[in-house]
Design a protein around this motif. Structure first.
Motif, PDB file in Angstrom:
ATOM      1  N   ASP A  20       0.801  -1.221   0.000  1.00 15.29           N
ATOM      2  CA  ASP A  20       0.000   0.000   0.000  1.00 15.29           C
ATOM      3  C   ASP A  20       0.843   1.285   0.000  1.00 15.29           C
ATOM      4  O   ASP A  20       0.801   2.074   0.951  1.00 15.29           O
ATOM      5  N   HIS A  75      -7.401  -0.279  -5.150  1.00 17.08           N
ATOM      6  CA  HIS A  75      -7.326   1.087  -5.685  1.00 17.08           C
ATOM      7  C   HIS A  75      -6.747   1.084  -7.102  1.00 17.08           C
ATOM      8  O   HIS A  75      -7.175   1.880  -7.946  1.00 17.08           O
ATOM      9  N   HIS A 127      -3.237  -9.002  -2.587  1.00 20.06           N
ATOM     10  CA  HIS A 127      -3.494  -7.729  -1.898  1.00 20.06           C
ATOM     11  C   HIS A 127      -4.281  -7.923  -0.599  1.00 20.06           C
ATOM     12  O   HIS A 127      -3.851  -7.473   0.464  1.00 20.06           O
TER      13      HIS A 127
END
Ligand code: ZN
Length: 257
Positions: A20, A75, A127
């Motif tokens: 991240d 994202h 993720h």
């Protein structure tokens, strides 16, 4: 002639596992400098290179130049338009829309090339969770960790997504699940049949420690250690405000939330 220098401890493979990054260039640079100072020769990233932060393109470029192994984050997928932002909060959604305008076609192609899961000889990378990786579920509890561990075939899997570092290990002796949320954990994975490691976040930590997080993994020794690194977050905050991104995205960096 004596053979070239035998393998010493300093020759062992060290892998820096980042999570991240979220377009935070100052945090990424500080983490990479620390990782290299610690002898890391390989960079791995658990997704969400972009979103929230003011330097998404530069962060992508730096990781590409570092030949980093990266999986796709939610994202990243939202910026690509392959994941709906309906469930994003308004600040995250605003950042996704802003980020989409910043990236070049080549950078978008690079994001689009990222796999949901990476199966490497040394580790598995995803993720959120190995349980329905495309749904980007969180591993924030024992139950969620078990859902992912059940599907894990490698001895170690790295995740991010919650921005909170943690270690979950299935004990070799009694199959018990051991959990560690020590803010700077250092674990030997030898006693565990499987380990699931949340590496925390480089660019937006949420465990009330504003320092950037990453994990140093030594596959031969079977050790994982969480490191925290200070960086110039005031500079990142100024850039967030100058870009017209939501103020809350600057404020939260100081608080580590
Ligand atoms: Zn994230």
């Amino acid at each position: 002639m004596p053979s070239p220098s035998p393998a010493s401890n300093s020759d062992c493979v060290r892998i820096a596992v980042l999570g991240d990054v979220h377009g935070n260039l100052e945090a990424l640079q500080a983490v990479l400098a620390e990782a290299r100072a610690l002898g890391a020769t390989r960079i791995v990233q658990t997704g969400d290179v972009v979103g929230y932060g003011p330097d998404p393109g530069t962060c992508l470029e730096i990781l590409r130049e570092s030949e980093a192994t990266i999986c796709l984050g939610n994202h990243d997928a939202a910026v690509l338009g392959t994941l709906s932002t309906d469930y994003f909060n308004p600040y995250a959604r605003a950042a996704v829309e802003w980020t989409r305008q910043q990236l070049t076609g080549e950078q978008m192609d690079e994001l689009a090339s990222l796999p949901l899961v990476v199966e490497d000889p040394d580790f598995t990378l995803v993720h959120g969770s190995l349980h329905e990786p495309a749904a980007f579920g969180y591993v924030a509890s024992v139950v969620e960790a078990e859902d992912s561990l059940r599907l894990q075939s490698h001895r170690i899997c790295f995740v991010g997504h919650t921005h909170v570092p943690g270690f979950f290990g299935v004990s070799r002796s009694d199959q018990d699940l051991q959990v560690c949320f020590d803010p700077e954990f250092s674990m030997s994975i030898g006693g565990f049949e499987k380990s699931l490691v949340n590496v925390g976040s480089v660019g937006q930590p949420r465990d009330e420690d504003p320092r950037a997080a990453f994990v140093l993994f030594e596959p031969e020794q079977g050790t994982v250690r969480l490191h925290r690194v200070r960086y110039d977050l005031e500079r990142t905050q100024q850039k967030i405000l100058a870009a017209g991104l939501p103020t809350v995205l600057a404020d939260r960096l100081r608080l580590g939330v």
